[in-house]
Design an enzyme around this catalytic site. Structure first.
Site, PDB file in Angstrom:
ATOM      1  CB  CYS A   1     -10.566 -11.616  -8.791  1.00 31.55           C
ATOM      2  SG  CYS A   1     -10.210 -12.004 -10.495  1.00 31.55           S
TER       3      CYS A   1
ATOM      4  CG  HIS B   1      -8.889  -7.679  -8.006  1.00 32.74           C
ATOM      5  ND1 HIS B   1      -7.777  -8.428  -8.291  1.00 32.74           N
ATOM      6  CD2 HIS B   1      -9.774  -7.911  -9.020  1.00 32.74           C
ATOM      7  CE1 HIS B   1      -7.976  -9.082  -9.423  1.00 32.74           C
ATOM      8  NE2 HIS B   1      -9.170  -8.779  -9.885  1.00 32.74           N
TER       9      HIS B   1
ATOM     10  CG  ASN C   1      -7.295  -9.361 -13.036  1.00 36.22           C
ATOM     11  OD1 ASN C   1      -6.937 -10.035 -12.064  1.00 36.22           O
ATOM     12  ND2 ASN C   1      -8.562  -9.139 -13.329  1.00 36.22           N
TER      13      ASN C   1
HETATM   14  N1  ACO Z   1      -7.836  -3.487 -28.298  1.00 33.43           N
HETATM   15  C1  ACO Z   1      -8.364  -2.566 -29.109  1.00 33.43           C
HETATM   16  N2  ACO Z   1      -9.684  -2.303 -29.146  1.00 33.43           N
HETATM   17  C2  ACO Z   1     -10.480  -3.000 -28.332  1.00 33.43           C
HETATM   18  C3  ACO Z   1      -9.986  -3.995 -27.465  1.00 33.43           C
HETATM   19  C4  ACO Z   1      -8.598  -4.233 -27.473  1.00 33.43           C
HETATM   20  N3  ACO Z   1      -8.030  -5.138 -26.671  1.00 33.43           N
HETATM   21  N4  ACO Z   1     -11.018  -4.528 -26.778  1.00 33.43           N
HETATM   22  C5  ACO Z   1     -12.129  -3.888 -27.189  1.00 33.43           C
HETATM   23  N5  ACO Z   1     -11.805  -2.979 -28.138  1.00 33.43           N
HETATM   24  C6  ACO Z   1     -12.697  -2.044 -28.830  1.00 33.43           C
HETATM   25  C7  ACO Z   1     -14.105  -2.601 -28.914  1.00 33.43           C
HETATM   26  O1  ACO Z   1     -14.287  -3.377 -30.069  1.00 33.43           O
HETATM   27  C8  ACO Z   1     -14.917  -1.318 -28.965  1.00 33.43           C
HETATM   28  O2  ACO Z   1     -14.863  -0.796 -30.258  1.00 33.43           O
HETATM   29  P1  ACO Z   1     -16.151  -0.057 -30.910  1.00 33.43           P
HETATM   30  O3  ACO Z   1     -16.402   1.137 -30.048  1.00 33.43           O
HETATM   31  O4  ACO Z   1     -15.684   0.267 -32.300  1.00 33.43           O
HETATM   32  O5  ACO Z   1     -17.240  -1.079 -30.836  1.00 33.43           O
HETATM   33  C9  ACO Z   1     -14.144  -0.354 -28.067  1.00 33.43           C
HETATM   34  O6  ACO Z   1     -12.797  -0.862 -28.027  1.00 33.43           O
HETATM   35  C10 ACO Z   1     -14.694  -0.273 -26.662  1.00 33.43           C
HETATM   36  O7  ACO Z   1     -14.907  -1.611 -26.185  1.00 33.43           O
HETATM   37  P2  ACO Z   1     -15.433  -1.890 -24.717  1.00 33.43           P
HETATM   38  O8  ACO Z   1     -15.568  -3.353 -24.516  1.00 33.43           O
HETATM   39  O9  ACO Z   1     -16.627  -1.025 -24.469  1.00 33.43           O
HETATM   40  O10 ACO Z   1     -14.197  -1.332 -23.874  1.00 33.43           O
HETATM   41  P3  ACO Z   1     -14.156  -0.934 -22.352  1.00 33.43           P
HETATM   42  O11 ACO Z   1     -13.806   0.460 -22.213  1.00 33.43           O
HETATM   43  O12 ACO Z   1     -15.361  -1.458 -21.610  1.00 33.43           O
HETATM   44  O13 ACO Z   1     -12.898  -1.768 -21.866  1.00 33.43           O
HETATM   45  C11 ACO Z   1     -12.379  -3.721 -20.624  1.00 33.43           C
HETATM   46  C12 ACO Z   1     -12.935  -3.188 -21.920  1.00 33.43           C
HETATM   47  C13 ACO Z   1     -10.957  -3.241 -20.469  1.00 33.43           C
HETATM   48  C14 ACO Z   1     -12.441  -5.237 -20.665  1.00 33.43           C
HETATM   49  C15 ACO Z   1     -13.233  -3.173 -19.448  1.00 33.43           C
HETATM   50  O14 ACO Z   1     -14.611  -3.384 -19.721  1.00 33.43           O
HETATM   51  C16 ACO Z   1     -12.903  -3.783 -18.139  1.00 33.43           C
HETATM   52  O15 ACO Z   1     -11.823  -3.595 -17.591  1.00 33.43           O
HETATM   53  N6  ACO Z   1     -13.868  -4.526 -17.519  1.00 33.43           N
HETATM   54  C17 ACO Z   1     -13.666  -5.110 -16.228  1.00 33.43           C
HETATM   55  C18 ACO Z   1     -12.853  -6.334 -16.358  1.00 33.43           C
HETATM   56  C19 ACO Z   1     -12.484  -6.853 -14.992  1.00 33.43           C
HETATM   57  O16 ACO Z   1     -12.200  -6.110 -14.104  1.00 33.43           O
HETATM   58  N7  ACO Z   1     -12.516  -8.138 -14.844  1.00 33.43           N
HETATM   59  C20 ACO Z   1     -12.226  -8.679 -13.547  1.00 33.43           C
HETATM   60  C21 ACO Z   1     -12.071 -10.052 -13.720  1.00 33.43           C
HETATM   61  S1  ACO Z   1     -11.890 -10.684 -12.137  1.00 33.43           S
HETATM   62  C22 ACO Z   1     -11.961 -12.396 -12.151  1.00 33.43           C
HETATM   63  O17 ACO Z   1     -12.669 -12.917 -11.345  1.00 33.43           O
HETATM   64  C23 ACO Z   1     -11.180 -13.201 -13.156  1.00 33.43           C
END
Ligand code: ACO
Length: 317
Positions: free
Chosen positions: A111, A244, A274
């Site tokens: 990214c 980003h 993204n």
């Molecule tokens: N739908 C519904 N519920 C979900 C989903 C979903 N899609 N995904 C996770 N949950 C649930 C989980 O099971 C968890 O439930 P629990 O509390 O009962 O265990 C709860 O939601 C919270 O899960 P987390 O993984 O802690 O959710 P978080 O708030 O961290 O959000 C996310 C997840 C959106 C992926 C976040 O961590 C994020 O944006 N991370 C950064 C990702 C990013 O920026 N990546 C860049 C990539 S760049 C590249 O180089 C490709």
């Protein structure tokens, strides 16, 4: 010499997959995706490819800048999602555009790739090697995600963005680029082209979402301060922060940490998700075409991604 952006372009697939439709494919829901990420819909390739989107975005950038394809002497495509490995995507784009005098190569810094490509272009221009550079970020992430993994598939989308740089007298701003391979396990995808290949979850993007989130909210404000300090500039001098587009909460957190109003942080992730290395030039193009960016304004770009990698750039429009 310094490379001045004189044109931008972008291209996204026609097909739209909104959160409602996605909720029918994997165990998730619109409310969760909006609240945790800000994404509402994403564009997904059907007939398009990484190269076709890159070529179209590049064509539009050249048109916007009044640059002929034959004038381009360096063409860089930032991607890790090209459908073909040889020749590189940049050579395929060259063929499509008729950029016959360009040296072409791909660059993969996930990214952060567009930012690294931007700094590469500035270095080539400053060294007097090139005068006109076409930079493109193009990604087909929909080919790389596991559509059963709700922790990743809800985040990503496909698209391309481009910028064309022309050399003019001046000194480029100091570049900021970082990588930390030791933290690379947080975000991986293995090639299917390996001797011991047996299909597994390794063949798709795998991400420790919380680890990447924590990394991003720390490093983005840090790298913004670093690029400003290195260039002896202040936060107040920046008209727009083009970050980003990974997650609305990451952008909001950066604005909060820096004490800058969110109105200076444009976002379009609600529409595209993204799009990895396409996200910064895609947003830059929207901001340019909507007339929001005016000559003389100062823009700061900042990104992060797999590697892990992160970086920033600052320039006058
Ligand atoms: N739908 C519904 N519920 C979900 C989903 C979903 N899609 N995904 C996770 N949950 C649930 C989980 O099971 C968890 O439930 P629990 O509390 O009962 O265990 C709860 O939601 C919270 O899960 P987390 O993984 O802690 O959710 P978080 O708030 O961290 O959000 C996310 C997840 C959106 C992926 C976040 O961590 C994020 O944006 N991370 C950064 C990702 C990013 O920026 N990546 C860049 C990539 S760049 C590249 O180089 C490709």
């Amino acid at each position: 010499m310094v490379g001045k952006i004189c044109g931008t372009g972008s291209c996204v697939p026609e097909h739209i997959l909104d959160n409602e439709a996605l909720s029918g494919m994997v165990d998730t829901n619109d409310a969760w995706i909006r609240e945790r990420t800000g994404v509402v819909r994403r564009h997904i390739i059907e007939k398009e490819t990484t190269v076709s989107m890159a070529a179209e975005a590049g064509r539009r950038a050249l048109e916007d800048g009044g640059v002929l394809p034959e004038e381009v002497d360096l063409l860089i495509v930032s991607t890790f999602t090209s459908e073909i490995l040889l020749p590189c995507a940049a050579c395929e784009v060259q063929k499509e555009l008729g950029a016959v005098h360009a040296a072409c190569f791909d660059l993969n810094a996930a990214c952060t790739g567009f930012l690294f490509a931007y700094h590469t272009a500035q270095a080539y221009i400053a060294a007097g090697i090139c005068k006109t550079v076409l930079l493109i970020g193009s990604e087909s992430l929909s080919n790389m995600v596991n559509w059963q993994d709700r922790g990743t598939c809800i985040l990503f989308g496909d698209g391309a963005g481009a910028a064309v740089l022309r050399a003019q007298p001046g000194t480029p701003q100091i570049a900021v680029m970082h990588s930390d391979g030791n933290a690379g396990d947080a975000l991986t995808m293995y090639s299917r082209h390996r001797k011991d290949w047996v299909e597994s979850e390794k063949d798709y993007i795998r991400m420790d979402g919380r680890a990447v989130f924590g990394f991003a909210v720390k490093k983005v404000p840090e790298v913004i301060r670093e690029v400003l300090e290195k260039n002896k500039m202040t936060l107040e001098e920046i008209d727009y922060f083009i970050l980003h587009q990974a997650n609305r909460r990451i952008v909001e957190s950066a604005a909060r940490h820096l004490g800058i109003g969110i109105e200076k942080f444009p976002m379009n992730l609600q529409e595209y998700g993204n799009t990895s290395s396409a996200s910064i030039p895609l947003l830059l193009d929207e901001w340019n075409r909507s007339g929001n960016v005016k000559p003389g304004q100062t823009i700061l770009l900042a990104g992060f991604g797999a590697g892990l990698s992160w970086g920033a750039a600052v320039f006058t429009w």
